[in-house]
Motif scaffolding. Structure first.
Motif, PDB file in Angstrom:
ATOM      1  N   ASP A  65       0.831  -1.213   0.000  1.00  0.00           N
ATOM      2  CA  ASP A  65       0.000   0.000   0.000  1.00  0.00           C
ATOM      3  C   ASP A  65       0.865   1.263   0.000  1.00  0.00           C
ATOM      4  O   ASP A  65       0.562   2.234  -0.693  1.00  0.00           O
ATOM      5  N   ILE A  66       1.932   1.245   0.765  1.00  0.00           N
ATOM      6  CA  ILE A  66       2.858   2.388   0.788  1.00  0.00           C
ATOM      7  C   ILE A  66       3.524   2.550  -0.572  1.00  0.00           C
ATOM      8  O   ILE A  66       3.635   3.658  -1.101  1.00  0.00           O
ATOM      9  N   PHE A  67       3.960   1.437  -1.156  1.00  0.00           N
ATOM     10  CA  PHE A  67       4.571   1.497  -2.485  1.00  0.00           C
ATOM     11  C   PHE A  67       3.594   2.095  -3.502  1.00  0.00           C
ATOM     12  O   PHE A  67       3.985   2.912  -4.333  1.00  0.00           O
ATOM     13  N   LYS A  68       2.329   1.697  -3.436  1.00  0.00           N
ATOM     14  CA  LYS A  68       1.324   2.231  -4.363  1.00  0.00           C
ATOM     15  C   LYS A  68       1.239   3.752  -4.247  1.00  0.00           C
ATOM     16  O   LYS A  68       1.186   4.458  -5.242  1.00  0.00           O
ATOM     17  N   LYS A  69       1.196   4.240  -3.005  1.00  0.00           N
ATOM     18  CA  LYS A  69       1.097   5.684  -2.779  1.00  0.00           C
ATOM     19  C   LYS A  69       2.306   6.430  -3.325  1.00  0.00           C
ATOM     20  O   LYS A  69       2.230   7.615  -3.633  1.00  0.00           O
ATOM     21  N   CYS A  70       3.427   5.729  -3.432  1.00  0.00           N
ATOM     22  CA  CYS A  70       4.669   6.334  -3.940  1.00  0.00           C
ATOM     23  C   CYS A  70       4.880   6.055  -5.427  1.00  0.00           C
ATOM     24  O   CYS A  70       5.970   6.266  -5.953  1.00  0.00           O
ATOM     25  N   ASN A  71       3.848   5.559  -6.102  1.00  0.00           N
ATOM     26  CA  ASN A  71       3.889   5.282  -7.543  1.00  0.00           C
ATOM     27  C   ASN A  71       4.928   4.248  -7.958  1.00  0.00           C
ATOM     28  O   ASN A  71       5.477   4.313  -9.061  1.00  0.00           O
TER      29      ASN A  71
END
Length: 147
Positions: free
Chosen positions: A90-96
């Motif tokens: 989820d964190i990776f997603k937010k960071c594109n």
């Protein structure tokens, strides 16, 4: 169980879990250095006890890397590791981040199966990756953006 950011007092439990989980555990100094460099560092906590952790960071602009993940032997196969990976994704997603990579020992069939269940695919073998000469399997997972 809660997933939260690592705090300095957690280091003792993280090191205990690290030592029981790996043939070649990271020493405290390396874990603290990675944390100080800005790596993502989450812990799973149950009944005020840290029972697992994940360390990860973004390499390049769009490539995530899971550096280390481990769960206390008494809490394995209870979804702790999957929950930690899910939070990191989820964190990776937010960071594109578009793709996540990790390395796992060729002989660690349990970990390879775990990552496969979470959508990682074995990409290639990295010969002699570990200090003892064992090969690593590079595993990758494409990150799907939330629409």
């Amino acid at each position: 169980m809660i997933i939260r950011e690592f705090k300095r007092p957690d280091i003792k439990r993280v090191l205990e879990i690290e030592m029981e989980s790996f043939k070649d555990p990271y020493p405290a100094s390396i874990i603290i250095d990675i944390y100080n460099l800005g790596a993502g560092f989450l812990v799973a906590q149950q009944d005020n006890i840290v029972v697992g952790y994940i360390i990860f960071w973004i390499r390049y602009e769009d490539e995530g890397h899971i550096i280390s993940i481990a769960v206390d032997k008494n809490y394995r196969r209870k979804g702790v590791g999957a929950e930690l990976v899910s939070y990191a994704v989820d964190i990776f997603k937010k960071c594109n981040v578009r793709e996540i990579k990790l390395e796992v020992r060729v002989g660690n069939r349990g970990a390879r199966k775990f990552y496969t269940k979470l959508g990682f695919k074995e990409s290639k073998i990295c010969e002699g990756y570990y200090e003892d000469g064992e090969d690593a399997v590079i595993m990758k997972k494409a990150v799907q953006k939330n629409l």
